[in-house]
Enzyme design. Sequence first.
Site, mmCIF file in Angstrom:
data_model
loop_
_atom_site.group_PDB
_atom_site.id
_atom_site.type_symbol
_atom_site.label_atom_id
_atom_site.label_comp_id
_atom_site.label_asym_id
_atom_site.label_seq_id
_atom_site.Cartn_x
_atom_site.Cartn_y
_atom_site.Cartn_z
ATOM 1 C CG ASP A 17 14.890 56.918 13.241
ATOM 2 O OD1 ASP A 17 16.033 56.505 12.959
ATOM 3 O OD2 ASP A 17 14.208 57.627 12.457
ATOM 4 C CB THR A 73 25.572 64.447 7.465
ATOM 5 O OG1 THR A 73 26.363 63.242 7.361
ATOM 6 C CG2 THR A 73 25.415 64.802 8.920
ATOM 7 C CD GLU A 142 25.390 51.170 3.453
ATOM 8 O OE1 GLU A 142 24.917 50.602 2.462
ATOM 9 O OE2 GLU A 142 25.222 52.374 3.705
ATOM 10 C CG ASN A 206 40.059 50.363 -10.191
ATOM 11 O OD1 ASN A 206 40.325 49.173 -10.036
ATOM 12 N ND2 ASN A 206 38.984 50.925 -9.681
ATOM 13 C CE1 TYR A 238 58.742 58.145 0.428
ATOM 14 C CE2 TYR A 238 57.717 56.058 -0.110
ATOM 15 C CZ TYR A 238 58.836 56.861 -0.048
ATOM 16 O OH TYR A 238 60.040 56.375 -0.466
ATOM 17 C CB CYS A 249 63.254 58.107 -8.799
ATOM 18 S SG CYS A 249 64.903 57.425 -8.834
ATOM 19 C CE LYS A 304 66.101 60.518 -0.320
ATOM 20 N NZ LYS A 304 65.598 59.179 -0.220
ATOM 21 N NE ARG A 311 70.381 63.164 -10.422
ATOM 22 C CZ ARG A 311 70.629 61.867 -10.586
ATOM 23 N NH1 ARG A 311 70.535 61.328 -11.783
ATOM 24 N NH2 ARG A 311 70.959 61.109 -9.568
HETATM 25 N N1 LIG Z 1 25.721 54.073 6.376
HETATM 26 C C1 LIG Z 1 27.000 53.860 6.616
HETATM 27 O O1 LIG Z 1 27.541 52.807 6.320
HETATM 28 C C2 LIG Z 1 27.842 54.916 7.335
HETATM 29 C C3 LIG Z 1 29.169 54.627 7.658
HETATM 30 C C4 LIG Z 1 29.911 55.582 8.318
HETATM 31 C C5 LIG Z 1 29.357 56.813 8.628
HETATM 32 N N2 LIG Z 1 28.053 57.079 8.287
HETATM 33 C C6 LIG Z 1 27.497 58.371 8.655
HETATM 34 O O2 LIG Z 1 26.526 58.168 9.682
HETATM 35 C C7 LIG Z 1 25.460 59.104 9.522
HETATM 36 C C8 LIG Z 1 24.129 58.364 9.407
HETATM 37 O O3 LIG Z 1 24.155 57.552 8.244
HETATM 38 P P1 LIG Z 1 22.960 56.550 7.897
HETATM 39 O O4 LIG Z 1 23.333 55.870 6.637
HETATM 40 O O5 LIG Z 1 22.642 55.730 9.099
HETATM 41 O O6 LIG Z 1 21.792 57.608 7.636
HETATM 42 P P2 LIG Z 1 20.213 57.318 7.533
HETATM 43 O O7 LIG Z 1 19.656 58.489 6.824
HETATM 44 O O8 LIG Z 1 19.983 55.940 6.995
HETATM 45 O O9 LIG Z 1 19.720 57.289 9.047
HETATM 46 C C9 LIG Z 1 19.549 58.452 9.796
HETATM 47 C C10 LIG Z 1 18.325 58.252 10.680
HETATM 48 O O10 LIG Z 1 18.168 59.426 11.476
HETATM 49 C C11 LIG Z 1 16.765 59.626 11.660
HETATM 50 N N3 LIG Z 1 16.541 61.014 12.051
HETATM 51 C C12 LIG Z 1 16.805 62.128 11.351
HETATM 52 N N4 LIG Z 1 16.474 63.216 12.068
HETATM 53 C C13 LIG Z 1 15.975 62.788 13.256
HETATM 54 C C14 LIG Z 1 15.489 63.432 14.412
HETATM 55 N N5 LIG Z 1 15.429 64.761 14.508
HETATM 56 N N6 LIG Z 1 15.088 62.671 15.456
HETATM 57 C C15 LIG Z 1 15.164 61.337 15.386
HETATM 58 N N7 LIG Z 1 15.631 60.678 14.313
HETATM 59 C C16 LIG Z 1 16.037 61.385 13.256
HETATM 60 C C17 LIG Z 1 16.169 59.290 10.297
HETATM 61 O O11 LIG Z 1 14.793 58.984 10.422
HETATM 62 C C18 LIG Z 1 17.005 58.059 9.900
HETATM 63 O O12 LIG Z 1 16.394 56.874 10.325
HETATM 64 C C19 LIG Z 1 25.793 59.932 8.284
HETATM 65 O O13 LIG Z 1 26.456 61.104 8.689
HETATM 66 C C20 LIG Z 1 26.736 59.040 7.515
HETATM 67 O O14 LIG Z 1 27.582 59.782 6.675
HETATM 68 C C21 LIG Z 1 27.295 56.136 7.670
#
Ligand SMILES: NC(=O)c1ccc[n+]([C@@H]2O[C@H](COP(=O)([O-])OP(=O)(O)OC[C@H]3O[C@@H](n4cnc5c(N)ncnc54)[C@H](O)[C@@H]3O)[C@@H](O)[C@H]2O)c1
Length: 412
Positions: A17, A73, A142, A206, A238, A249, A304, A311
């Site tokens: 990271d 992303t 999460e 909802n 479906y 329906c 279908k 109808r």
């Molecule tokens: N958070 C969730 O619950 C969850 C669930 C499913 C999917 N995702 C997907 O997973 C991906 C990551 O989500 P996240 O919440 O962990 O994101 P985040 O931003 O919390 O973590 C991403 C990490 O990547 C590191 N990083 C970025 N560029 C880097 C590089 N060049 N070299 C090294 N480290 C680098 C950042 O410092 C950061 O710590 C996203 O695409 C998200 O949509 C997240």
Amino acid sequence: MTAACLASLDHFVIGVDSDQYKIDCIQNGRPPFYEPGLEELIRLTVRSGHLSACNSADDALRDADIALLCVGTPSERSGNLGLDQLRRVVHDIASRLTGRSKPLIVAIRSTVFPGTCDEVVIPAFAGYPQVTVVSNPEFLREGCAVRDFMEPSLVVVGGSDAESVRKLAAIYDPLRVQPCLVSLRTAEMIKYACNAFHAVKIAFANEVGALAEQLQVDGREVMETLCQDRKLNVSAAYLKPGFAFGGSCLPKDLRALAYRASRLDLKLPLLEAALPSNDRHLERAVQAVLGLPGRIGVIGLAFKEDTDDLRESPVVTMLEYLIGKGRELRVYDPHIRLDSIYGSNRNFILNAIPHIGRLLESEVDTLFAWADHLVVAQKPGEELKRRIAESGLPVLNLVGSPAGAVSIPVKV
Ligand SMILES: NC(=O)c1ccc[n+]([C@@H]2O[C@H](COP(=O)([O-])OP(=O)(O)OC[C@H]3O[C@@H](n4cnc5c(N)ncnc54)[C@H](O)[C@@H]3O)[C@@H](O)[C@H]2O)c1
């Protein structure tokens, strides 16, 4: 999170990271954020030597078999997906591979739109034949991410290199799950389909709850009872792309719901959108049929299969549009023949839609002999399916996805 969970399955994982705080936390056996169960997982896996962290991709890549990319992303202002972090990290990895002969599987764990691997990731590794790219989307929620990882609802691995897909899927073997092995683009898309489905489910519940409340009905009881039906409601029923819905329906009851809600000053955008969405879907089908050359033989007229109920059949609407455009048409429906149909449906054809009745063929072979192109607007039975195939005519299948567009999950 993923790194610690994989390390707990006895894999050796190095987390890379650019955030030094996260690295320090891991190196000290502490989680960089709160997630139930994560603290102990990190403490144990760091102590056993299965998990470590650093800021150098060089160190992590040296002996690695797999590089799992989990970078963020985030949304751009337009709503589009930001791929800057992904671009940076794939180019960073590619720049460190010179001289490496050991195979490397680059697995995209981040949520990315279909085509991202083909257009962004794979080109970055052109010239590195030792690299294969697979997609392995993350489905963790999460708040219960560790439990979701250990008891996954779905594991998906996509790619065109079968050996790499199998190897990546094997990292989850200790979880005793059956991963779905699919194409690269399906693996990318499935994450969006899942999240959209969850959002639609919540919005649906909802809206039903809001309407129920206005009508002095217990919405929870309504939805709990709805969920008791595992055949049609909470099931795969479906849930396949196909033709527009119709019949006596669904359109009628959706219209009534929308009308009653509007009388109560209640806005139910999701429920109100179902009929317009169906109309747009029908328009797409009409456009596809208009693109066909020559004389068009349509299979199916009722809304279908296995019914003669006309109808609100979307096929009738489609035919009326095509007639209006001057297309040459004939229709065959195994359950609608003017010589044998009786009762209200015969009267409906003769009186309400005589212009459609005139197009009906009693024998499918007569239709085959006349048509240049077939349009299947209703799921055919086995015998009819065989005869359609034997006719040798080109077919536009409105009830199933176009050939080649569907990947059937392979269970391992
Ligand atoms: N958070 C969730 O619950 C969850 C669930 C499913 C999917 N995702 C997907 O997973 C991906 C990551 O989500 P996240 O919440 O962990 O994101 P985040 O931003 O919390 O973590 C991403 C990490 O990547 C590191 N990083 C970025 N560029 C880097 C590089 N060049 N070299 C090294 N480290 C680098 C950042 O410092 C950061 O710590 C996203 O695409 C998200 O949509 C997240």
